[in-house]
Design an enzyme around this catalytic site. Sequence first.
Site, PDB file in Angstrom:
ATOM      1  N   GLU A  94       6.776   4.601   3.965  1.00 16.19           N
ATOM      2  CA  GLU A  94       7.616   5.476   3.169  1.00 16.19           C
ATOM      3  C   GLU A  94       6.776   6.419   2.316  1.00 16.19           C
ATOM      4  OE1 GLU A  94      11.577   2.781   2.625  1.00 16.19           O
ATOM      5  OE2 GLU A  94       9.947   2.417   1.241  1.00 16.19           O
ATOM      6  N   CYS A 107       4.372  11.482  -3.173  1.00 19.03           N
ATOM      7  CA  CYS A 107       3.777  10.149  -3.315  1.00 19.03           C
ATOM      8  C   CYS A 107       3.613   9.589  -1.914  1.00 19.03           C
ATOM      9  CB  CYS A 107       4.711   9.287  -4.169  1.00 19.03           C
ATOM     10  SG  CYS A 107       4.196   7.576  -4.297  1.00 19.03           S
ATOM     11  N   CYS A 114       0.604  -4.035   1.992  1.00 17.75           N
ATOM     12  CA  CYS A 114      -0.519  -4.065   1.056  1.00 17.75           C
ATOM     13  C   CYS A 114      -1.038  -5.492   0.964  1.00 17.75           C
ATOM     14  CB  CYS A 114      -0.044  -3.603  -0.327  1.00 17.75           C
ATOM     15  SG  CYS A 114      -1.382  -3.464  -1.543  1.00 17.75           S
ATOM     16  N   CYS A 118       0.339  -8.125  -5.678  1.00 16.72           N
ATOM     17  CA  CYS A 118       0.711  -8.165  -7.097  1.00 16.72           C
ATOM     18  C   CYS A 118       2.105  -8.787  -7.216  1.00 16.72           C
ATOM     19  CB  CYS A 118       0.698  -6.751  -7.679  1.00 16.72           C
ATOM     20  SG  CYS A 118      -0.929  -5.964  -7.540  1.00 16.72           S
ATOM     21  N   CYS A 121       5.410  -6.596  -7.340  1.00 14.83           N
ATOM     22  CA  CYS A 121       5.541  -5.450  -6.422  1.00 14.83           C
ATOM     23  C   CYS A 121       6.102  -5.899  -5.080  1.00 14.83           C
ATOM     24  CB  CYS A 121       4.162  -4.807  -6.219  1.00 14.83           C
ATOM     25  SG  CYS A 121       4.175  -3.407  -5.085  1.00 14.83           S
ATOM     26  N   CYS A 337       8.455   3.016  -8.181  1.00 15.49           N
ATOM     27  CA  CYS A 337       7.197   2.274  -8.036  1.00 15.49           C
ATOM     28  C   CYS A 337       7.445   0.834  -7.648  1.00 15.49           C
ATOM     29  CB  CYS A 337       6.443   2.211  -9.358  1.00 15.49           C
ATOM     30  SG  CYS A 337       5.874   3.764  -9.907  1.00 15.49           S
TER      31      CYS A 337
HETATM   32  N1  SAH Z   1      -2.368  -0.105  -4.950  1.00 13.89           N
HETATM   33  C1  SAH Z   1      -2.345   0.925  -5.953  1.00 13.89           C
HETATM   34  C2  SAH Z   1      -1.052   1.762  -5.876  1.00 13.89           C
HETATM   35  C3  SAH Z   1       0.158   0.977  -6.254  1.00 13.89           C
HETATM   36  S1  SAH Z   1       1.667   1.818  -6.603  1.00 13.89           S
HETATM   37  C4  SAH Z   1      -2.505   0.308  -7.333  1.00 13.89           C
HETATM   38  O1  SAH Z   1      -2.456  -0.901  -7.439  1.00 13.89           O
HETATM   39  O2  SAH Z   1      -2.698   1.049  -8.294  1.00 13.89           O
HETATM   40  C5  SAH Z   1       1.473   2.570  -8.161  1.00 13.89           C
HETATM   41  C6  SAH Z   1       1.798   1.739  -9.395  1.00 13.89           C
HETATM   42  O3  SAH Z   1       3.079   1.122  -9.374  1.00 13.89           O
HETATM   43  C7  SAH Z   1       0.783   0.620  -9.603  1.00 13.89           C
HETATM   44  O4  SAH Z   1       0.326   0.653 -10.933  1.00 13.89           O
HETATM   45  C8  SAH Z   1       1.641  -0.601  -9.354  1.00 13.89           C
HETATM   46  O5  SAH Z   1       1.105  -1.747  -9.971  1.00 13.89           O
HETATM   47  C9  SAH Z   1       2.957  -0.165  -9.924  1.00 13.89           C
HETATM   48  N2  SAH Z   1       4.085  -1.025  -9.553  1.00 13.89           N
HETATM   49  C10 SAH Z   1       4.175  -1.868  -8.498  1.00 13.89           C
HETATM   50  N3  SAH Z   1       5.357  -2.510  -8.500  1.00 13.89           N
HETATM   51  C11 SAH Z   1       6.051  -2.063  -9.586  1.00 13.89           C
HETATM   52  C12 SAH Z   1       7.329  -2.339 -10.118  1.00 13.89           C
HETATM   53  N4  SAH Z   1       8.154  -3.213  -9.527  1.00 13.89           N
HETATM   54  N5  SAH Z   1       7.718  -1.703 -11.251  1.00 13.89           N
HETATM   55  C13 SAH Z   1       6.901  -0.801 -11.835  1.00 13.89           C
HETATM   56  N6  SAH Z   1       5.677  -0.489 -11.363  1.00 13.89           N
HETATM   57  C14 SAH Z   1       5.242  -1.113 -10.261  1.00 13.89           C
END
Ligand code: SAH
Length: 353
Positions: A94, A107, A114, A118, A121, A337
């Site tokens: 996406e 984006c 991934c 985390c 996420c 995000c």
């Molecule tokens: N792998 C990269 C890009 C991730 S997406 C990274 O870790 O930075 C961009 C941001 O969204 C990251 O800071 C990620 O931690 C955050 N993110 C992931 N899940 C989220 C959620 N459910 N709510 C808010 N932010 C989130």
Amino acid sequence: MDDERPDLAELELAELESVVTTLGADRFHARQIFRWLHRRGRERFDGMTDLSRHLRARLDETCTIATPVVTSRERSSDGTQKFLFTLGDGRTIESVFIPDTPALTLCVSTQVGCAMRCGFCLTGQMGLARHLTAGEIAGQVRVLARELELQDTRFNIVLMGMGEPLHNYDATMKALRILAAPDGLALTPKRVTLSTVGLLPAMARLSEETWVPNLAVSLHATTDRVRHELIPTSRQQRLSDLITACRRFPLKHRDRITFEYVLLDGVNDTAADARRLARLLGGLRAKVNLLPLNEAPGIPFSRPSDEQVDRFARSLARSGVTVSVRKSRGRDIRAACGQLIVDGGPRAGSILI
Ligand code: SAH
């Protein structure tokens, strides 16, 4: 994927030149092809009208141009649009268009799924299906720029879709070189932000590049204990080492590192966290972007109240930290995000939730 023909979308100009000369054509045709493809988004040789008919036919026989195909497009009430792309092997990813951040922003994804896992996420929960190729990463931008008619407009790119860009280092950097090429979209480093969970060796490598995008680091915690809990892949790493690496990261005049900090109710949003965060970032050219959790079924955390988010932000600001709160975009279409999740299976290609 058994196709042995070179995929021209995957090539930088110099590589394209050697393919073109191998075909017996003049080198300068490579630049024409590169422009058609990356600047104009033309993916069929027969549309490349300044090439001879003979060369177009030769290219058609001997080369391919792999292109992610838009298989669904959803619009949020706030103007955000989410695009589902199907790749050559049937896997899906996406990308999101955000019209007013205040700039126009795309984006894009760097992996199918991934590996970072985390805990908050959804993309992390699906695990890693595979890395994207440089052609697939740049291809999202090429197709979106065409679909959204942005080819002659300035826009920003954030590598914040699915995946960890520094875990797919070579393909990500190659894609950025293709996008930055003067004969392509001529993207400047200022318009690109790479977001990373903080992979130290890759960050060191990035800092040696000649073309360095803006850096965003996902911090998310102020103690090793909480960070290790939220980001399992950070367990080999200490927060202090990550901050040291950030201090070493080369910044141009007036540039700053963005620290992303997801706010999870009762986990990392206390007054003590705000104080520790300000202390950690002391002396760094930094800004903090607070991301109040986008909640989703299966995510075992909740979003703090707006008052709590505000308190946290104010406390940072009082300590002299530049802080912003990310407005959540496209939540009604799960484009926010951490909400990008699609079925990685070769045939399926549907949004799971
Ligand atoms: N792998 C990269 C890009 C991730 S997406 C990274 O870790 O930075 C961009 C941001 O969204 C990251 O800071 C990620 O931690 C955050 N993110 C992931 N899940 C989220 C959620 N459910 N709510 C808010 N932010 C989130």
